[in-house]
Motif scaffolding. Structure first.
Motif, PDB file in Angstrom:
ATOM      1  N   ALA A   1      33.840   1.483 -29.184  1.00 23.09           N
ATOM      2  CA  ALA A   1      32.633   0.717 -29.503  1.00 23.09           C
ATOM      3  C   ALA A   1      31.375   1.497 -29.142  1.00 23.09           C
ATOM      4  CB  ALA A   1      32.648  -0.611 -28.764  1.00 23.09           C
ATOM      5  N   ASN A   2      30.383   1.426 -29.992  1.00 16.11           N
ATOM      6  CA  ASN A   2      29.105   2.097 -29.770  1.00 16.11           C
ATOM      7  C   ASN A   2      28.308   1.324 -28.713  1.00 16.11           C
ATOM      8  OD1 ASN A   2      26.536   3.180 -29.879  1.00 16.11           O
ATOM      9  ND2 ASN A   2      26.385   3.143 -32.098  1.00 16.11           N
ATOM     10  N   PRO A   3      27.980   1.939 -27.570  1.00 20.16           N
ATOM     11  CA  PRO A   3      27.281   1.211 -26.505  1.00 20.16           C
ATOM     12  C   PRO A   3      25.755   1.279 -26.577  1.00 20.16           C
ATOM     13  CG  PRO A   3      27.919   3.345 -25.675  1.00 20.16           C
ATOM     14  CD  PRO A   3      28.391   3.289 -27.119  1.00 20.16           C
ATOM     15  N   TYR A   4      25.201   2.038 -27.526  1.00 20.34           N
ATOM     16  CA  TYR A   4      23.758   2.275 -27.496  1.00 20.34           C
ATOM     17  C   TYR A   4      22.933   1.005 -27.710  1.00 20.34           C
ATOM     18  CZ  TYR A   4      24.147   7.352 -27.094  1.00 20.34           C
ATOM     19  OH  TYR A   4      24.383   8.624 -26.629  1.00 20.34           O
TER      20      TYR A   4
ATOM     21  N   ARG B   1      13.707   5.337 -18.031  1.00 16.37           N
ATOM     22  CA  ARG B   1      14.801   6.286 -17.803  1.00 16.37           C
ATOM     23  C   ARG B   1      15.969   6.020 -18.763  1.00 16.37           C
ATOM     24  NH1 ARG B   1      13.879   4.671 -12.201  1.00 16.37           N
ATOM     25  NH2 ARG B   1      12.416   6.147 -11.273  1.00 16.37           N
ATOM     26  N   ILE B   2      16.280   4.759 -18.962  1.00 18.05           N
ATOM     27  CA  ILE B   2      17.391   4.414 -19.845  1.00 18.05           C
ATOM     28  C   ILE B   2      17.077   4.825 -21.284  1.00 18.05           C
ATOM     29  CG2 ILE B   2      18.634   2.475 -20.892  1.00 18.05           C
ATOM     30  CD1 ILE B   2      18.505   1.109 -18.136  1.00 18.05           C
ATOM     31  N   ARG B   3      15.874   4.567 -21.734  1.00 16.72           N
ATOM     32  CA  ARG B   3      15.514   4.946 -23.113  1.00 16.72           C
ATOM     33  C   ARG B   3      15.522   6.469 -23.277  1.00 16.72           C
ATOM     34  NH1 ARG B   3      11.535   0.568 -22.716  1.00 16.72           N
ATOM     35  NH2 ARG B   3      12.350  -1.213 -23.899  1.00 16.72           N
ATOM     36  N   THR B   4      15.033   7.161 -22.269  1.00 16.97           N
ATOM     37  CA  THR B   4      15.044   8.628 -22.330  1.00 16.97           C
ATOM     38  C   THR B   4      16.471   9.154 -22.369  1.00 16.97           C
ATOM     39  OG1 THR B   4      12.936   8.803 -21.156  1.00 16.97           O
ATOM     40  CG2 THR B   4      14.359  10.739 -21.129  1.00 16.97           C
ATOM     41  N   ALA B   5      17.335   8.589 -21.544  1.00 21.01           N
ATOM     42  CA  ALA B   5      18.734   9.006 -21.531  1.00 21.01           C
ATOM     43  C   ALA B   5      19.398   8.739 -22.873  1.00 21.01           C
ATOM     44  CB  ALA B   5      19.482   8.280 -20.420  1.00 21.01           C
ATOM     45  N   ALA B   6      19.109   7.577 -23.460  1.00 24.22           N
ATOM     46  CA  ALA B   6      19.691   7.233 -24.763  1.00 24.22           C
ATOM     47  C   ALA B   6      19.214   8.196 -25.837  1.00 24.22           C
ATOM     48  CB  ALA B   6      19.336   5.796 -25.130  1.00 24.22           C
TER      49      ALA B   6
ATOM     50  N   ALA C   1      20.419  12.740 -29.383  1.00 27.48           N
ATOM     51  CA  ALA C   1      19.967  14.050 -29.871  1.00 27.48           C
ATOM     52  C   ALA C   1      21.007  15.134 -29.605  1.00 27.48           C
ATOM     53  CB  ALA C   1      18.633  14.420 -29.219  1.00 27.48           C
ATOM     54  N   GLU C   2      21.747  14.981 -28.508  1.00 28.63           N
ATOM     55  CA  GLU C   2      22.762  15.976 -28.142  1.00 28.63           C
ATOM     56  C   GLU C   2      24.120  15.701 -28.788  1.00 28.63           C
ATOM     57  OE1 GLU C   2      22.683  15.754 -23.911  1.00 28.63           O
ATOM     58  OE2 GLU C   2      20.630  16.543 -23.766  1.00 28.63           O
ATOM     59  N   GLY C   3      24.200  14.613 -29.557  1.00 29.80           N
ATOM     60  CA  GLY C   3      25.436  14.319 -30.281  1.00 29.80           C
ATOM     61  C   GLY C   3      26.488  13.568 -29.505  1.00 29.80           C
ATOM     62  N   HIS C   4      26.097  12.914 -28.430  1.00 29.04           N
ATOM     63  CA  HIS C   4      27.061  12.149 -27.631  1.00 29.04           C
ATOM     64  C   HIS C   4      27.237  10.773 -28.268  1.00 29.04           C
ATOM     65  CE1 HIS C   4      26.809  15.410 -24.833  1.00 29.04           C
ATOM     66  NE2 HIS C   4      25.556  15.132 -24.491  1.00 29.04           N
TER      67      HIS C   4
ATOM     68  N   THR D   1      29.858   7.800 -30.582  1.00 25.36           N
ATOM     69  CA  THR D   1      31.149   7.211 -30.891  1.00 25.36           C
ATOM     70  C   THR D   1      31.455   7.398 -32.385  1.00 25.36           C
ATOM     71  OG1 THR D   1      29.910   5.134 -30.967  1.00 25.36           O
ATOM     72  CG2 THR D   1      31.255   5.550 -29.005  1.00 25.36           C
ATOM     73  N   PRO D   2      32.684   7.104 -32.822  1.00 27.46           N
ATOM     74  CA  PRO D   2      33.086   7.393 -34.202  1.00 27.46           C
ATOM     75  C   PRO D   2      32.240   6.733 -35.290  1.00 27.46           C
ATOM     76  CG  PRO D   2      35.030   7.069 -32.868  1.00 27.46           C
ATOM     77  CD  PRO D   2      33.860   6.732 -31.990  1.00 27.46           C
ATOM     78  N   ASP D   3      31.647   5.578 -35.021  1.00 26.42           N
ATOM     79  CA  ASP D   3      30.827   4.929 -36.058  1.00 26.42           C
ATOM     80  C   ASP D   3      29.623   5.778 -36.451  1.00 26.42           C
ATOM     81  OD1 ASP D   3      29.902   4.229 -33.352  1.00 26.42           O
ATOM     82  OD2 ASP D   3      28.335   3.105 -34.404  1.00 26.42           O
ATOM     83  N   LEU D   4      29.197   6.662 -35.536  1.00 22.70           N
ATOM     84  CA  LEU D   4      28.080   7.573 -35.808  1.00 22.70           C
ATOM     85  C   LEU D   4      28.574   8.994 -36.081  1.00 22.70           C
ATOM     86  CD1 LEU D   4      25.524   6.382 -33.101  1.00 22.70           C
ATOM     87  CD2 LEU D   4      25.507   5.856 -35.541  1.00 22.70           C
ATOM     88  N   LYS D   5      29.865   9.093 -36.433  1.00 22.17           N
ATOM     89  CA  LYS D   5      30.503  10.368 -36.742  1.00 22.17           C
ATOM     90  C   LYS D   5      30.696  11.234 -35.506  1.00 22.17           C
ATOM     91  CE  LYS D   5      29.673   9.941 -41.429  1.00 22.17           C
ATOM     92  NZ  LYS D   5      30.407   8.720 -41.713  1.00 22.17           N
ATOM     93  N   GLY D   6      30.669  10.579 -34.333  1.00 17.67           N
ATOM     94  CA  GLY D   6      30.950  11.292 -33.098  1.00 17.67           C
ATOM     95  C   GLY D   6      32.416  11.220 -32.732  1.00 17.67           C
ATOM     96  N   LYS D   7      32.766  11.835 -31.605  1.00 19.04           N
ATOM     97  CA  LYS D   7      34.172  11.906 -31.198  1.00 19.04           C
ATOM     98  C   LYS D   7      34.404  11.328 -29.800  1.00 19.04           C
ATOM     99  CE  LYS D   7      35.085  16.024 -34.006  1.00 19.04           C
ATOM    100  NZ  LYS D   7      35.559  17.435 -34.013  1.00 19.04           N
ATOM    101  N   LEU D   8      33.363  10.784 -29.200  1.00 23.76           N
ATOM    102  CA  LEU D   8      33.499  10.311 -27.826  1.00 23.76           C
ATOM    103  C   LEU D   8      33.904   8.842 -27.767  1.00 23.76           C
ATOM    104  CD1 LEU D   8      30.412  11.959 -26.091  1.00 23.76           C
ATOM    105  CD2 LEU D   8      32.719  12.876 -26.397  1.00 23.76           C
ATOM    106  N   SER D   9      34.494   8.472 -26.656  1.00 21.84           N
ATOM    107  CA  SER D   9      34.827   7.075 -26.411  1.00 21.84           C
ATOM    108  C   SER D   9      33.606   6.362 -25.829  1.00 21.84           C
ATOM    109  CB  SER D   9      35.984   6.982 -25.425  1.00 21.84           C
ATOM    110  OG  SER D   9      35.569   7.421 -24.140  1.00 21.84           O
ATOM    111  N   THR D  10      33.699   5.049 -25.780  1.00 22.49           N
ATOM    112  CA  THR D  10      32.631   4.257 -25.160  1.00 22.49           C
ATOM    113  C   THR D  10      32.402   4.715 -23.722  1.00 22.49           C
ATOM    114  OG1 THR D  10      33.354   2.358 -26.481  1.00 22.49           O
ATOM    115  CG2 THR D  10      31.863   1.913 -24.639  1.00 22.49           C
ATOM    116  N   GLY D  11      33.483   4.859 -22.978  1.00 19.49           N
ATOM    117  CA  GLY D  11      33.367   5.255 -21.577  1.00 19.49           C
ATOM    118  C   GLY D  11      32.768   6.632 -21.400  1.00 19.49           C
ATOM    119  N   GLU D  12      33.114   7.553 -22.275  1.00 17.48           N
ATOM    120  CA  GLU D  12      32.571   8.908 -22.171  1.00 17.48           C
ATOM    121  C   GLU D  12      31.067   8.925 -22.419  1.00 17.48           C
ATOM    122  OE1 GLU D  12      36.442  11.631 -23.473  1.00 17.48           O
ATOM    123  OE2 GLU D  12      35.198  10.687 -25.027  1.00 17.48           O
ATOM    124  N   VAL D  13      30.626   8.161 -23.408  1.00 12.11           N
ATOM    125  CA  VAL D  13      29.178   8.070 -23.670  1.00 12.11           C
ATOM    126  C   VAL D  13      28.465   7.476 -22.468  1.00 12.11           C
ATOM    127  CG1 VAL D  13      27.395   6.972 -25.079  1.00 12.11           C
ATOM    128  CG2 VAL D  13      29.425   7.931 -26.175  1.00 12.11           C
TER     129      VAL D  13
END
Length: 365
Positions: free
Chosen positions: A295-298, A326-331, A336-339, A341-353
């Motif tokens: 799941a996308n946590p953003y 700080r949270i908005r900057t981190a997001a 921007a760095e490609g972190h 989940t799959p819905d955004l064509k990424g490869k990370l899990s929710t927990g990894e993000v």
């Protein structure tokens, strides 16, 4: 400024717990002060209804009313409905809206670097506006009050009051004053989105809009008919700064707007009144991916930042405002760095993000 803020946390259905629970840790990391947020978890939603027959327990209602803010994951499961066909999971949001008078639904729409926009040639920073949706009246005020006559005719009234219109329009102008203006020209403007050319209720909305606008001579005003607005949000999204509209129209165009920035997974939402606020991502419970860790946590993360902003401004607490930043900057950095989940064509899990985002806020000066 308070020593402690009481937050009612309702994880809800589907992916709700998967995105909501780690968001609490992210907020604590961003605050850098243990115990400033007191998280109290309560049950509600379709899954709780299936287990107990009650989708919104009285104890949860009382806790939400007493809390400084409510943080919610997601609601609803397809097919879990009341006898009248309406969704059980929606009770949590709708009942809170009306009983706590959460009259303003504020949905920031921003295209981040690293996210592919489906609109040709549109880049990060060129979509950055707010949809301000009247949240307590309009067509949705009829829920439970409409009529079904002998299985032959159904009627749902659309309700617009002077008080309701005036306060939502005023909220829109206040947000425009706090903004940097539209991306295309830097102009602070409020766009009234209605159907004033056909329906008397929307003509009344526009009339009150014009009256309130007189109190904000520094803000540019304009109008857009709802059907044309759906086209404008696709063809010239950078023109918009703040859009104010009726309940159902706001529901529709905010989802369309979310599609232009990468989807509902990136769309936060704040529902606020005078003394209560409910914060949740705009997406649903996505039961098809629940439990898979993708799941996308953003949207949840950005909704938590909205909560901190609202509490910070309302209580004069710079600690909360700094944490929201700080949270908005981190997001923004994470996307921007490609972190992703799959819905955004990424490869990370929710927990990894979430681990990456927590690391980022912890490392900020």
């Amino acid at each position: 400024m308070k020593d402690r803020y009481e937050i009612a946390v309702v994880h809800g259905d589907g992916i709700g717990p998967e995105i909501c629970r780690p968001a609490l840790g992210l907020v604590d990391a961003a605050l850098r002060q243990d115990g400033l947020m007191h998280w109290s978890e309560y049950p509600a939603g379709a899954e709780h209804f299936q287990a107990t027959g009650d989708g919104f327990p009285e104890a949860t209602r009382k806790a939400c009313a007493a809390a400084d803010a409510i943080l919610h994951g997601a609601a609803g499961i397809p097919g879990v409905v009341h006898p009248d066909g309406t969704e059980v999971g929606l009770d949590f949001t709708l009942v809170n809206r009306f009983t706590l008078d959460l009259y303003a639904n504020i949905r920031p729409i921003r295209l981040y670097e690293g996210v592919a926009c489906p609109l040709a040639g549109v880049k990060a920073g060129e979509i950055d506006y707010i949809v301000v949706r009247e949240n307590s009246e309009g067509l949705y005020a009829a829920r439970g009050a409409g009529s079904l006559l002998r299985g032959e005719m159904a009627v749902d009234p659309l309700v617009q009051t002077r008080k309701g219109i005036e306060r939502i329009v005023r909220k829109a102008f206040e947000l425009a004053q706090q903004s940097k203006g539209a991306p295309s020209d830097g102009v602070r403007r409020v766009t009234c989105c209605d159907k004033a050319n056909v329906l008397r209720s929307y003509a009344f909305f526009r009339q009150v809009f014009d009256e309130v606008a007189l109190d904000y001579p520094d803000i540019e005003t304009e109008y857009a008919i709802i059907d044309a607005m759906t086209m404008h949000l696709v063809l010239r999204p950078s023109h918009y700064n703040v859009i104010v509209t009726e309940n159902m129209f706001g529901d529709i165009i905010s989802d369309l707007a979310a599609a232009t920035i990468g989807g509902l997974g990136l769309a936060p939402s704040a529902e606020v009144g005078v003394s209560n606020g409910l914060f949740q991502p705009s997406h649903g419970s996505a039961p098809d991916i629940a439990g898979k860790g993708v799941a996308n946590p953003y949207g949840m993360v950005l909704s938590a930042a909205e909560m901190l902003d609202w509490l910070g401004h309302g209580n004069g607490d710079d600690r909360l405002l700094a944490a929201a930043g700080r949270i908005r900057t981190a997001a923004a950095e994470g996307l921007a760095e490609g972190h992703m989940t799959p819905d955004l064509k990424g490869k990370l899990s929710t927990g990894e993000v979430m681990d990456i985002l927590v690391g980022k806020v912890a490392g900020m000066a």
